[in-house]
Motif scaffolding. Structure first.
Motif, PDB file in Angstrom:
ATOM      1  N   ILE A   8       0.851  -1.202   0.000  1.00  0.00           N
ATOM      2  CA  ILE A   8       0.000   0.000   0.000  1.00  0.00           C
ATOM      3  C   ILE A   8       0.886   1.251   0.000  1.00  0.00           C
ATOM      4  N   ALA A   9       1.954   1.209   0.801  1.00  0.00           N
ATOM      5  CA  ALA A   9       2.849   2.373   0.879  1.00  0.00           C
ATOM      6  C   ALA A   9       3.452   2.666  -0.493  1.00  0.00           C
ATOM      7  N   GLN A  10       3.822   1.617  -1.236  1.00  0.00           N
ATOM      8  CA  GLN A  10       4.385   1.832  -2.585  1.00  0.00           C
ATOM      9  C   GLN A  10       3.348   2.470  -3.506  1.00  0.00           C
ATOM     10  N   LEU A  11       2.124   1.959  -3.434  1.00  0.00           N
ATOM     11  CA  LEU A  11       1.075   2.518  -4.300  1.00  0.00           C
ATOM     12  C   LEU A  11       0.830   3.992  -3.975  1.00  0.00           C
ATOM     13  N   LYS A  19      -4.938   6.991  -6.361  1.00  0.00           N
ATOM     14  CA  LYS A  19      -6.335   7.362  -6.670  1.00  0.00           C
ATOM     15  C   LYS A  19      -7.172   6.098  -6.896  1.00  0.00           C
ATOM     16  N   ALA A  20      -6.618   5.164  -7.689  1.00  0.00           N
ATOM     17  CA  ALA A  20      -7.364   3.929  -7.956  1.00  0.00           C
ATOM     18  C   ALA A  20      -7.551   3.138  -6.663  1.00  0.00           C
ATOM     19  N   PHE A  21      -6.506   3.080  -5.867  1.00  0.00           N
ATOM     20  CA  PHE A  21      -6.569   2.304  -4.629  1.00  0.00           C
ATOM     21  C   PHE A  21      -7.655   2.851  -3.702  1.00  0.00           C
ATOM     22  N   CYS A  27     -14.429   1.020 -10.112  1.00  0.00           N
ATOM     23  CA  CYS A  27     -13.180   1.606 -10.610  1.00  0.00           C
ATOM     24  C   CYS A  27     -12.643   0.778 -11.778  1.00  0.00           C
ATOM     25  N   VAL A  28     -12.298   1.452 -12.872  1.00  0.00           N
ATOM     26  CA  VAL A  28     -11.696   0.777 -14.028  1.00  0.00           C
ATOM     27  C   VAL A  28     -10.306   1.383 -14.244  1.00  0.00           C
ATOM     28  N   VAL A  29      -9.289   0.535 -14.182  1.00  0.00           N
ATOM     29  CA  VAL A  29      -7.914   1.019 -14.368  1.00  0.00           C
ATOM     30  C   VAL A  29      -7.446   0.594 -15.759  1.00  0.00           C
ATOM     31  N   LEU A  30      -7.091   1.582 -16.573  1.00  0.00           N
ATOM     32  CA  LEU A  30      -6.607   1.310 -17.934  1.00  0.00           C
ATOM     33  C   LEU A  30      -5.135   1.676 -17.947  1.00  0.00           C
ATOM     34  N   ALA A 277     -12.716   6.098 -13.873  1.00  0.00           N
ATOM     35  CA  ALA A 277     -11.701   5.504 -14.755  1.00  0.00           C
ATOM     36  C   ALA A 277     -10.350   6.119 -14.400  1.00  0.00           C
ATOM     37  N   VAL A 278      -9.360   5.271 -14.161  1.00  0.00           N
ATOM     38  CA  VAL A 278      -8.038   5.793 -13.781  1.00  0.00           C
ATOM     39  C   VAL A 278      -6.989   5.271 -14.755  1.00  0.00           C
TER      40      VAL A 278
END
Ligand SMILES: Nc1ncnc2c1ncn2[C@@H]1O[C@H](COP(=O)(O)OP(=O)(O)OP(=O)(O)O)[C@@H](O)[C@H]1O
Length: 586
Positions: A8-11, A19-21, A27-30, A277-278
């Motif tokens: 989590i810290a890395q993200l 933002k996605a986390f 949530c859709v990550v592209l 969307a992220v």
């Protein structure tokens, strides 16, 4: 700090990943290769299981292939403590079979579906032949008609779409399904279609599924065919309450067109009103030179930013054909090892399975251990369990990385409702008696596990896909390439270290290595001669090449001969792959 907090810290260092986390709701990550999509998905899932999904509710994490599901489980194992039985990780087909059809078909008035087992290849072939023969006559072009039927069934075509292929094709498809049903059989496409029907038509089924899985996580969405898209839309965007969707994907890595996948569905999903969307743009995996070359192949518009300096790409001409390419691969592996690269950090990516076999044979003949993904038997939950039993029993605990508690958890799932405490004791006793692994072969171990309850567990229709794959494993251990394999040998297969991996372009998806060697880069091999005049297939072949390059952290070496050698022994001369010049490498 534990592994989850570290991840989590890395993200949180990357604002887009953060933002996605932290997104609430869908949530859709592209995002491009190496940008942490799988890391994000697994970290978010592990976090949610601890913090936002109260027991006994659970989460379902769905992907395309058993190998991809295995990789997700491996990554989740270090983030999620064992024993959370409400977590499902698996393919669309296993979700449809075990989480939709098995529990709900009977209550939705389809007990026939609950009794149906997956047909073997021979049973499926027989049903197709009979059905097509009955509708079109004995001189029909069975292969062509079957491929049209499969095209529509994979895409869950509407009546209107079917009608464009003629009413006889639809009649043959229905007859085929009826022939299977007479024998209480179903095929993989039928399983997905049946699950979609149950979820879309029965509110009770939808509500029960949403209650069980209030959060749905989907990896590689671009490769998942319309069946999963329909399930996702019914569960997450329907009117009877909804599950929360977290999905990741990359349309530029879509390489499973033959399964009916439609990469544009991901973009459509990202555009829905309730969805955040992220996009991600940092590639953490590949050295910058590798990203520069891959970008020329990709021809994409969204930016990809390299995080790691360096990266080396070379192209090697081997005029004496594929045998020469194999010899050059051996030399490249030796060079990498001389530079302190571990064997398991090297992959050889081929176009076809017969090429994988030839590469592996050449490596082994040069005393370099090599492993071909999926060559002897496909990977699945039950084969992974048998391998894990071997690893736990014969490797020292630090190296094997398996915990008895996990094995017992998997055992209970495989044995099913007939499980008894005595079976746990019997399994533990068996594993402990196998200290050295020298007295028993891998086949003996498999037989003992079958006797202790595995065989009975796999008789359930909902486990029929697993039964077919375990039968492949058994065949390979009794009459195939793995006859006489020791338990230690089986354990080493599970450990996946100290050997070069050899795989196809499609199966290399989701993996990463220090050194990537790509063979067979000759025109008409890639792009395939059938793809050259079909823009969609040409684009998919280009994406396969793109996926292959982007598996590498540090080095990519490519090999070509200016002619293709087919499995039949025939050759086609056509020059180097056009993708090499597109990439600015020739
Ligand atoms: N924020 C981060 N900090 C450090 N390393 C990261 C971060 N995000 C991802 N990584 C690392 O980058 C590598 C690629 O991550 P991952 O495999 O999740 O990417 P991906 O987008 O799923 O790739 P692909 O689409 O190619 O399969 C992994 O080694 C991962 O640990």
């Amino acid at each position: 700090m534990n592994r989850l907090s570290e991840s989590i810290a890395q993200l949180r260092h990357n604002p887009q990943q953060a933002k996605a986390f932290e997104t609430q709701g869908h949530c859709v990550v592209l995002a491009p290769p190496g940008s942490g999509k799988t890391k994000l998905l697994t970290t978010r899932l592990a976090y949610d299981l601890f913090n936002t999904i109260p027991s006994p509710h659970g989460a379902a994490c769905i992907t395309l292939t058993n190998a991809a599901a295995d990789e997700l489980r491996r990554r989740l194992d270090v983030l999620v403590p064992p024993g959370r039985s409400s977590l499902f990780v698996g393919t669309v087909h296993s979700f449809a079979l075990r989480r939709v059809i098995a529990p709900f078909a009977a209550v939705a008035g389809r007990p026939d579906l609950a009794r149906a087992s997956i047909g073997s290849d021979a049973q499926i072939n027989g049903a197709y032949e009979e059905a097509i023969g009955a509708v079109f006559g004995s001189r029909a072009d069975t292969r062509h008609i079957r491929s049209t039927i499969e095209f529509h069934r994979k895409r869950l075509s509407s009546d209107d779409q079917w009608s464009r292929s003629g009413h006889k094709t639809l009649a043959a498809a229905r007859k085929y399904e009826a022939k299977l049903a007479e024998q209480e059989l179903i095929d993989f496409d039928g399983v997905v279609a049946a699950a979609v029907e149950l979820v879309e038509k029965h509110e009770l089924v939808r509500r029960a599924l949403i209650a069980r899985f209030p959060c749905l996580y989907v990896d590689e969405y671009q490769d998942l065919a319309p069946g999963l898209d329909r399930l996702v839309r019914a569960m997450c965007f329907g009117q009877s309450g909804s599950a929360t969707l977290f999905t990741v994907g990359d349309p530029e890595q879509a390489v499973f067109g033959w399964t009916g996948s439609r990469p544009e569905l991901l973009a459509e999903l990202a555009g829905l009103p309730d969805v955040t969307a992220v996009p991600l743009e940092i590639n953490y995996r590949c050295g910058k030179e590798i990203i520069r070359v891959a970008d020329r192949v990709r021809k994409g518009t969204s930016p990809v930013v390299g995080q790691r300096d360096g990266g080396h790409v070379s192209v090697n001409y081997c005029p004496d054909g594929f045998a020469g390419q194999c010899r050059s691969v051996v030399a490249a592996v030796r060079n990498a090892v001389a530079d302190d690269v571990a064997l398991h950090e090297i992959v050889v990516i081929c176009l076809r399975n017969d090429q994988c076999k030839r590469v592996a044979e050449t490596l082994r003949a040069s005393n370099i251990p090599a492993f071909v993904r999926g060559a002897e038997y496909r990977q699945s939950t039950s084969t992974a369990f048998v391998e894990a039993c071997a690893a736990w029993s014969t490797l020292d605990r630090e190296r094997s990385n398996y915990r008895l508690a996990d094995l017992l958890g998997q055992w209970r799932n495989l044995v099913g409702p007939m499980w008894t405490r005595e079976q746990d004791v019997a399994l533990a006793e068996l594993l402990m008696s196998l200290d050295s692994g020298e007295q028993m072969t891998a086949h003996d171990l498999l037989e003992r596990l079958l006797e202790l309850g595995l065989a009975r567990g796999l008789q359930r229709p909902s486990m029929s896909d697993e039964a077919l794959i375990l039968a492949e494993m058994k065949k390979s251990l009794t009459e195939g390439a793995l006859v006489g394999l020791t338990i230690k040998g089986l354990a080493e297969r599970a450990r996946k270290v100290d050997r070069v991996e050899v795989t196809t372009m499609t199966s290399s998806k989701g993996l990463e290595f220090d050194v990537v060697l790509i063979v067979g880069l000759d025109d008409k091999g890639i792009p395939h001669f059938k793809s050259i005049y079909n823009p969609a297939e040409l684009a998919e072949d280009r994406r396969k090449f793109y996926v292959s390059i982007t598996r590498a952290r540090n080095q990519v070496h490519m090999f070509y001969s200016e002619f293709v050698e087919w499995a039949s022994g025939k050759t086609t001369t056509a020059g180097p792959s056009r993708f090499l010049s597109e990439a600015g490498l020739l």
